[in-house]
Design an enzyme around this catalytic site. Structure first.
Site, PDB file in Angstrom:
ATOM      1  N   GLU A  49      -0.873  -9.338  -1.078  1.00 46.77           N
ATOM      2  CA  GLU A  49      -2.319  -9.615  -1.002  1.00 46.77           C
ATOM      3  C   GLU A  49      -2.958  -9.631  -2.398  1.00 46.77           C
ATOM      4  OE1 GLU A  49      -2.892  -6.460   1.915  1.00 46.77           O
ATOM      5  OE2 GLU A  49      -3.642  -7.952   3.324  1.00 46.77           O
TER       6      GLU A  49
ATOM      7  N   GLY B 224       0.187  -5.111   0.709  1.00 51.58           N
ATOM      8  CA  GLY B 224      -0.929  -5.151  -0.249  1.00 51.58           C
ATOM      9  C   GLY B 224      -0.541  -5.762  -1.589  1.00 51.58           C
TER      10      GLY B 224
ATOM     11  N   GLU C  20       3.268  -5.273   7.593  1.00 49.65           N
ATOM     12  CA  GLU C  20       2.358  -4.268   8.138  1.00 49.65           C
ATOM     13  C   GLU C  20       2.460  -4.062   9.646  1.00 49.65           C
ATOM     14  OE1 GLU C  20       1.535  -6.426   5.750  1.00 49.65           O
ATOM     15  OE2 GLU C  20      -0.005  -5.615   4.414  1.00 49.65           O
TER      16      GLU C  20
ATOM     17  N   ALA D 163       0.859  -1.189   0.000  1.00 47.18           N
ATOM     18  CA  ALA D 163       0.000   0.000   0.000  1.00 47.18           C
ATOM     19  C   ALA D 163       0.897   1.241   0.000  1.00 47.18           C
ATOM     20  CB  ALA D 163      -0.883  -0.031   1.238  1.00 47.18           C
TER      21      ALA D 163
END
Ligand code: CO8
Length: 257
Positions: free
Chosen positions: A113, A110, A133, A65
């Site tokens: 992910e 992310g 994270e 992210a």
């Protein structure tokens, strides 16, 4: 739409998509999310397209992210950011088309992910995986705490999430996070080969199997078997089933239309 954070090329039934923001290690910026959503509209509208290969420009697949945007987010903004991002992952997972992540470098947070939402993951020897994270005061909120344990089991998922450690491609293979590890320069070639093998099979058989595998994983076993039975029945309403079973007896190869 003018794309600047991704570029793509379609060749018959296969599309190669490249994440193209290498200065920021292809982080999940707002622009990227918008572009990916538009591209998914194009992908879904294209009946002929069956396999989408995703890779990254530079040394990252996606390094996660966008930390610069997340730094000042309020809880409500973070929920909006997570929903916008995970909507992309949901669309890939629920698509009838097959998504292959060709992981060229860092697949972190992310980015890891996003790879988890793909149907298949193949990795270059240079790829690195991790969910860092918790080191940033958050946790993998892009499906990581849900898709990862379903894929590699709870114990290994907890280890990756709690430690935030980065693992090599060979370790990712060992724990079932990726399907295959490939020489870096051969990655795209191998991804295309994999796409061609899938394309030899029936379009409807593959996409109904995807639906059964993905939806079934979210159900109890009795409901999942029931779903599988109904989707199996649907195969018999397709041209593919008729043509391919006849071809078997005529000893010739059949192709999907
Ligand atoms: N966001 C924003 N910018 C980034 C990111 C990122 N995730 N990763 C790298 N960059 C930027 C760097 O700031 C740097 O910018 P600049 O040149 O302007 O200084 C540039 O990319 C190059 O990066 P580095 O200089 O750090 O490159 P290195 O080769 O030294 O290091 C690393 C590579 C190890 C990958 C390092 O960049 C790194 O640790 N990046 C962050 C990885 C990370 O923590 N990712 C997880 C983010 S959190 C997350 O993903 C939450 C997901 C859940 C949210 C819900 C929706 C998905």
């Amino acid at each position: 739409m003018d794309y600047s954070k991704i570029y793509f090329k379609k060749d018959n039934s296969v599309m190669k998509v490249v994440f193209n923001n290498p200065e920021k290690l292809n982080a999940l910026t707002a622009e990227f999310i918008k572009e990916m959503n538009c591209l998914l509209d194009e992908i879904e509208a294209d009946e002929n397209l069956q396999v989408i290969i995703l890779t990254g420009e530079g040394k990252a697949f996606i390094a996660g992210a966008d930390i610069s945007a997340m730094k000042t987010m309020t809880p409500a903004e973070a929920i909006k950011y997570a929903s916008d991002t995970t909507e992309i992952y949901r669309r890939m997972e629920e698509s009838k088309k097959i998504f292959i992540a060709a992981i060229n470098g860092y697949a972190l947070g992310g980015g890891c992910e996003l790879a988890l939402a793909c149907d298949l993951r193949i990795a270059s020897m240079k790829a690195k995986f991790g969910l860092p994270e918790t080191g940033l005061g958050i946790f993998p909120g892009g499906g990581g705490t849900q898709r990862l344990p379903r894929l590699i089991g709870m114990a290994r998922a907890k280890e990756l999430v709690y430690t935030g450690k980065t693992i090599s491609a060979s370790k990712a293979y060992e724990i079932g996070l990726v399907n295959e590890v490939i020489e870096h320069d051969e990655l795209m070639h191998e991804a295309e080969n994999l796409a061609f093998v899938i394309l030899k099979n029936s379009k409807s058989g593959v996409s109904l199997a995807k639906e059964s595998l993905n939806k079934g994983m979210q159900m109890d076993i009795v409901s999942a078997i029931n779903l599988e039975k109904n989707l199996f029945g649907l195969c018999f309403a397709t041209e593919d089933q008729k043509v391919r079973m006849s071809a078997f007896f005529e000893k010739k190869n059949a192709k999907s239309k």
